[in-house]
Design an enzyme around this catalytic site. Sequence first.
Site, PDB file in Angstrom:
ATOM      1  N   ASP A  79      32.204  22.062  -9.727  1.00 43.60           N
ATOM      2  CA  ASP A  79      31.755  20.967  -8.867  1.00 43.60           C
ATOM      3  C   ASP A  79      32.748  20.643  -7.764  1.00 43.60           C
ATOM      4  O   ASP A  79      32.498  19.767  -6.950  1.00 43.60           O
ATOM      5  CB  ASP A  79      31.445  19.715  -9.696  1.00 43.60           C
ATOM      6  CG  ASP A  79      32.656  19.236 -10.496  1.00 43.60           C
ATOM      7  OD1 ASP A  79      33.781  19.674 -10.180  1.00 43.60           O
ATOM      8  OD2 ASP A  79      32.472  18.436 -11.424  1.00 43.60           O
ATOM      9  N   ASP A 136      31.696  26.545 -14.543  1.00 43.08           N
ATOM     10  CA  ASP A 136      31.723  25.265 -15.239  1.00 43.08           C
ATOM     11  C   ASP A 136      30.364  25.086 -15.927  1.00 43.08           C
ATOM     12  O   ASP A 136      29.376  25.708 -15.542  1.00 43.08           O
ATOM     13  CB  ASP A 136      31.957  24.150 -14.204  1.00 43.08           C
ATOM     14  CG  ASP A 136      32.178  22.800 -14.853  1.00 43.08           C
ATOM     15  OD1 ASP A 136      32.575  22.776 -16.024  1.00 43.08           O
ATOM     16  OD2 ASP A 136      31.949  21.781 -14.180  1.00 43.08           O
ATOM     17  N   CYS A 175      36.564  39.718  25.228  1.00 39.23           N
ATOM     18  CA  CYS A 175      36.558  38.528  26.081  1.00 39.23           C
ATOM     19  C   CYS A 175      37.493  37.470  25.512  1.00 39.23           C
ATOM     20  O   CYS A 175      38.314  36.878  26.219  1.00 39.23           O
ATOM     21  CB  CYS A 175      35.142  37.949  26.184  1.00 39.23           C
ATOM     22  SG  CYS A 175      33.905  39.055  26.870  1.00 39.23           S
ATOM     23  N   CYS A 184      32.015  39.140  23.452  1.00 38.36           N
ATOM     24  CA  CYS A 184      32.637  40.066  22.508  1.00 38.36           C
ATOM     25  C   CYS A 184      34.090  39.656  22.288  1.00 38.36           C
ATOM     26  O   CYS A 184      34.629  38.795  22.979  1.00 38.36           O
ATOM     27  CB  CYS A 184      32.552  41.511  22.989  1.00 38.36           C
ATOM     28  SG  CYS A 184      33.629  41.881  24.388  1.00 38.36           S
TER      29      CYS A 184
END
Length: 761
Positions: free
Chosen positions: A655, A458, A20, A17
């Site tokens: 792209d 695009d 920790c 978690c």
Amino acid sequence: MTEATQQDRYRVGGMDCASCAQKIDTAVRRLPGVADVSVSVTSGTMTVHHNGDEALASAITKRVSGLGYQIAPLAPAAPKPEAEEKACGCCHHDHDHGDDDHHGHDHEGHDHDAHGHDHDHAHGAADEVPGLHGHDHGPMTGPWWQSAKGRLTIMAGAALAVAWGLGHLFPVYEEWIFAVAMLVGLVPIARRAIMAALVGTPFSIEMLMTIAAVGAVIIGASEEAATVVFLFLIGELLEGVAAGRARASIQSLSKLVPKTALLEKGGKTTEVPAESLAVGATILVRPGDRIPADGIILSGESSVDEAPVTGESTPVVKGVDASVYAGTVNGEAALRVKVTAAAADNTIARVVKLVEEAQESKAPTERFIDRFSRYYTPGVVAVGALVAVLPPLLFGGAWDEWIYKGLAILLIGCPCALVISTPAAIAASLSSGARRGLLLKGGAVLETVGKVTAVALDKTGTLTEGRPVVTDVVAYGRPEAEVIRLAAALETGSSHPLAKAILDRAAKDGADVPPANEAKALGGKGVTGLVEGAEILLASPKAAAERVALSDEQSERITAFNDEGKTVSVLVTGNAVAGILAMRDEPRADAAAGLKALADHGIRTVMLTGDNRRTAEAIGRQLGIEVRAELLPEDKQRIVGELKAQGLKVAKVGDGINDAPALAAADVGIAMGGGTDVALETADAASLHGRVGDIAAMIALSKRTMANIGQNITIALGLKAVFLVTTIAGITGLWPAILADTGATVLVTMNALRLLAPTKG
């Protein structure tokens, strides 16, 4: 501030978690020489930036081990050969397919096959340390009961069972017997609490648990104290198992790549480890085998199941020069493949690395919860102390009763469920997306995507296939097949996109293409040559009209094709028009459905393209999308800014190369591509298989995740509020209190894991 000159990565076992991770971060950050620390619960790793002090590594290991976690250094990724580092040119994918004067084969800027592949990675896909794939709160390399936490939980349970038996036999010593049973589980917890306090985290869950358990023994509730410790250990174990499932979800991707490969060398085939394959090596992939590396097909044609990488359910037919990805499955025929990426750099390794990095990037909600919990936990301790002390002092209440209630409030207030509510959901969501080919780089991106109200796309390669195809063939005095056959004869050997469209159509039709003699290009006009003894011309309508007269019907048909955004070629044999061919970069098969899905979400869509207006508007009419055409990159950036100025949350889809300014200007930049470096690394998010529908899928995933986070926070705080009231009212005690904490944590984690379940679409 310490100047960082070196970076080391560690595999850390035992984190389940955010609490920790925070303890480890705080402890390591306080070491002299450490400049920065980044801890990822979901990947089980820690990155430390430090001044290069050789003694620091052992200090880090000692400190993290002292907190009760396992730690081992990760070897850095091997440096790649220099040849891999160089990048090739990138193309601008906007094309003018509708301009008659652009028909000739001396077109410039139409290199459809150029894709930038900058292999500049340092991804340690082999970041594996034997025995440290999980954590000591759940199964690591074996079942949960073989883990350290599993064994401790079993011992604590056994001690509690023995105490119950002995307590009935020796009731006089019952309190002491249960106190001893409690110590079996509490001693390791208390040790971790003390270590955490010494290195900067005094208000840890272990400290709250220790105070509550010791206090319970002092006021004579040792039986409850022992039971509460056991329940706490069970809760932690369940948290670890759940967290391990989330972690394993994405790490399991790396297991898709086979361990061995068939290497071709000197005319012989040898089985070698897949991780040893060098860039440029040639491998043989048999039918039914998983492809062991990213590469390009040298020979053979087969269907390839790309579902493990892209989520695409339908196998894709691949032939010579096609790209294939590690982990995908070859179909019915053998393939010879040239390796293009080392094991540490293949598509799956990059996906795993990118998702792990994304899980380290916190969402705004997660950052808020982290800040809130820093004040929340000390606040809970203060409230518990006031509940224990004020009623006896001010109102004459019984000390035992109110101390008991104060201790219960400490257990109720443990922040585990709250701090894990957001990262658990985000980790599960990022993993789920990655398995479907949807990469979102961090919680902040995941949160933002769900708020998108406008998407700018695009055209070429995003809404369309990115290459022209023959859409119409009109024959005069001969079959259509003959027109294709003769046109293909003139185009044989050409790499021009329009020529390739004709050749692809001929191949698809199975045409017997004859050779062409004395073929030559006519600059900007077309190509001519002798085919089967006859002089043939394939040219633009304007150039063809200089050779033969076009009828009114032919001119009208050409104009109609041009109005549809199609490029027209006229085939002339002798002194007569033999046929007309129309070509266009057609919309993707899923484009219309993808845009409709966005519209169903109430999202505005607009096409931004550098292509000519006539072609763009023809595609726009077909897809039903607003069109902005003939744009330069800076124009696209400006339009994205205008949309944002209207109060819209904008996603830019492209792209990842020629749209860089617009991608950067948008609230979310989404790259489309089949697993290329650019698609994976340029934008905030990426679609591996490049489907337009993926944009709506990302938005749906984000909204589902944010709803899940809301549910988790409600569960975490709601249960605590209920038990806070019932505890003060004297209805519930220590047992329900610890169940409120560990139970809420497990509920929150399991709810988050629902995001890992496959979804439609």
